[in-house]
Write a protein that holds these residues in place. Sequence first.
Motif, PDB file in Angstrom:
ATOM      1  N   ILE A  22       1.048  -1.169  -0.445  1.00  0.00           N
ATOM      2  CA  ILE A  22      -0.305  -0.074  -0.004  1.00  0.00           C
ATOM      3  C   ILE A  22       0.767   0.894  -0.099  1.00  0.00           C
ATOM      4  CG2 ILE A  22      -1.764   1.791   1.264  1.00  0.00           C
ATOM      5  CD1 ILE A  22      -2.453  -1.547   2.347  1.00  0.00           C
ATOM      6  N   LEU A  23       2.409   1.243   0.878  1.00  0.00           N
ATOM      7  CA  LEU A  23       2.779   2.449   0.692  1.00  0.00           C
ATOM      8  C   LEU A  23       3.736   2.714  -0.044  1.00  0.00           C
ATOM      9  CD1 LEU A  23       4.233   2.143   4.426  1.00  0.00           C
ATOM     10  CD2 LEU A  23       2.094   3.299   4.003  1.00  0.00           C
ATOM     11  N   LYS A  24       4.145   1.429  -0.529  1.00  0.00           N
ATOM     12  CA  LYS A  24       5.322   1.821  -1.657  1.00  0.00           C
ATOM     13  C   LYS A  24       3.896   2.297  -2.495  1.00  0.00           C
ATOM     14  CE  LYS A  24       7.929  -1.695  -0.329  1.00  0.00           C
ATOM     15  NZ  LYS A  24       8.654  -3.536  -0.985  1.00  0.00           N
ATOM     16  N   ASN A  25       2.814   1.887  -3.125  1.00  0.00           N
ATOM     17  CA  ASN A  25       2.311   2.215  -4.315  1.00  0.00           C
ATOM     18  C   ASN A  25       1.398   3.529  -4.727  1.00  0.00           C
ATOM     19  OD1 ASN A  25       2.860  -0.197  -6.004  1.00  0.00           O
ATOM     20  ND2 ASN A  25       0.617  -1.370  -4.554  1.00  0.00           N
ATOM     21  N   ILE A  26       1.316   3.807  -3.283  1.00  0.00           N
ATOM     22  CA  ILE A  26       0.922   5.298  -2.567  1.00  0.00           C
ATOM     23  C   ILE A  26       2.161   6.108  -3.274  1.00  0.00           C
ATOM     24  CG2 ILE A  26       0.628   7.143  -1.668  1.00  0.00           C
ATOM     25  CD1 ILE A  26      -1.521   4.902   0.800  1.00  0.00           C
ATOM     26  N   VAL A 178      -3.312  21.117 -13.084  1.00  0.00           N
ATOM     27  CA  VAL A 178      -2.250  20.516 -13.052  1.00  0.00           C
ATOM     28  C   VAL A 178      -3.320  19.373 -12.961  1.00  0.00           C
ATOM     29  CG1 VAL A 178      -0.504  19.555 -11.475  1.00  0.00           C
ATOM     30  CG2 VAL A 178      -1.350  22.299 -11.303  1.00  0.00           C
ATOM     31  N   ILE A 179      -2.456  18.100 -14.507  1.00  0.00           N
ATOM     32  CA  ILE A 179      -4.005  16.909 -14.158  1.00  0.00           C
ATOM     33  C   ILE A 179      -2.738  15.656 -13.569  1.00  0.00           C
ATOM     34  CG2 ILE A 179      -4.421  15.793 -16.449  1.00  0.00           C
ATOM     35  CD1 ILE A 179      -5.331  18.480 -16.545  1.00  0.00           C
ATOM     36  N   THR A 180      -3.808  15.181 -12.988  1.00  0.00           N
ATOM     37  CA  THR A 180      -2.729  14.553 -11.691  1.00  0.00           C
ATOM     38  C   THR A 180      -2.874  13.463 -12.351  1.00  0.00           C
ATOM     39  OG1 THR A 180      -4.719  15.204  -9.507  1.00  0.00           O
ATOM     40  CG2 THR A 180      -2.439  15.589  -9.773  1.00  0.00           C
ATOM     41  N   GLY A 181      -4.713  12.815 -13.152  1.00  0.00           N
ATOM     42  CA  GLY A 181      -4.900  11.699 -13.092  1.00  0.00           C
ATOM     43  C   GLY A 181      -5.718  11.016 -12.054  1.00  0.00           C
ATOM     44  N   PRO A 182      -6.237   9.911 -11.311  1.00  0.00           N
ATOM     45  CA  PRO A 182      -6.725   9.078 -11.464  1.00  0.00           C
ATOM     46  C   PRO A 182      -6.173   8.509 -10.541  1.00  0.00           C
ATOM     47  CG  PRO A 182      -6.676   7.431 -13.008  1.00  0.00           C
ATOM     48  CD  PRO A 182      -5.167   8.626 -13.393  1.00  0.00           C
ATOM     49  N   GLU A 183      -6.819   9.265  -9.259  1.00  0.00           N
ATOM     50  CA  GLU A 183      -6.016   8.492  -7.497  1.00  0.00           C
ATOM     51  C   GLU A 183      -5.768   7.529  -7.304  1.00  0.00           C
ATOM     52  OE1 GLU A 183      -4.897  10.672  -6.106  1.00  0.00           O
ATOM     53  OE2 GLU A 183      -5.871  13.107  -6.542  1.00  0.00           O
ATOM     54  N   PHE A 184      -4.769   6.718  -6.471  1.00  0.00           N
ATOM     55  CA  PHE A 184      -5.203   5.841  -5.481  1.00  0.00           C
ATOM     56  C   PHE A 184      -6.235   5.331  -4.933  1.00  0.00           C
ATOM     57  CE2 PHE A 184      -3.446   2.404  -2.501  1.00  0.00           C
ATOM     58  CZ  PHE A 184      -3.394   1.807  -3.081  1.00  0.00           C
TER      59      PHE A 184
END
Length: 270
Positions: A22-26, A178-184
């Motif tokens: 979870i932490l690594k992917n965030i 600022v286009i950040t895309g989908p969230e985790f």
Amino acid sequence: MERTTEKDSHYNNLEQMSVSDILKNINKEDRTVPDAVEKAIPQIEKLVTIVTEKMRNNGRLFYIGAGTSGRLGVVDASECPPTFGVPFDMVVGIIAGGDGAIRKAVEFAEDDTEQAWKDLSAYRINEKDVVVGIAASGTTPYVIGGLRKANEKHIATGCIVCNSGSPVAAEAKYPVEVITGPEFVTGSTRMKAGTAQKLVLNMLTTSVMIQLGRIKGNKMVDMQLTNNKLVDRGTRMVMNYTGLPEHEAAELLIKYGNVRKAVEVHMQAK
């Protein structure tokens, strides 16, 4: 409009991931944010330029937003006086639902298209000022209504959004996208979008204050001495600029209230 902030996360079955994963992917997602901000630097530069121009003529900067976006504006505004020594009403953060919404969400406050202008009017806002709408989605009615009314009153407008082609950006004369895309976590714009907005706010007010002469070299010479840590920092700065021993630098700093004034008085007396 297509809201990429609402698209499905690139990750699924989050509840089955280990804490480490979870932490690594965030963190993996968070690392994409500075790159997205970098692409918006030309837009940020235009917004910084107009805010600086207005403030040089006694204008103020107002943030309007709802939820996380509103809170980020309030935080940035509240940090300007202690950091740069400016008046508390030079940068003002307004959140949909009022100050109580900083701690607890106010239901449907963001859906009122008229309230932002009412909130701004309480400050006697005028053509000297700038209004910046903060909205990750770019669709918040509270922000759209506030910017639209500001435009009608010939007040400079900007925005910070995280979707392209949004209604908020369409209303703003100086949009920052600022286009950040989908969230985790799908749709949780307190994450990447919130981080992006915080970075842009840091860049905006810091750049403006540097242009206004509120930084000397790389030091916060106008900072407020609100705790012992800052008094110690200020003392070291006075020592560095004047060559005075610590106890004399500290006395000078306390007497005159900030680094700039203490150094100026010392130099004039030499």
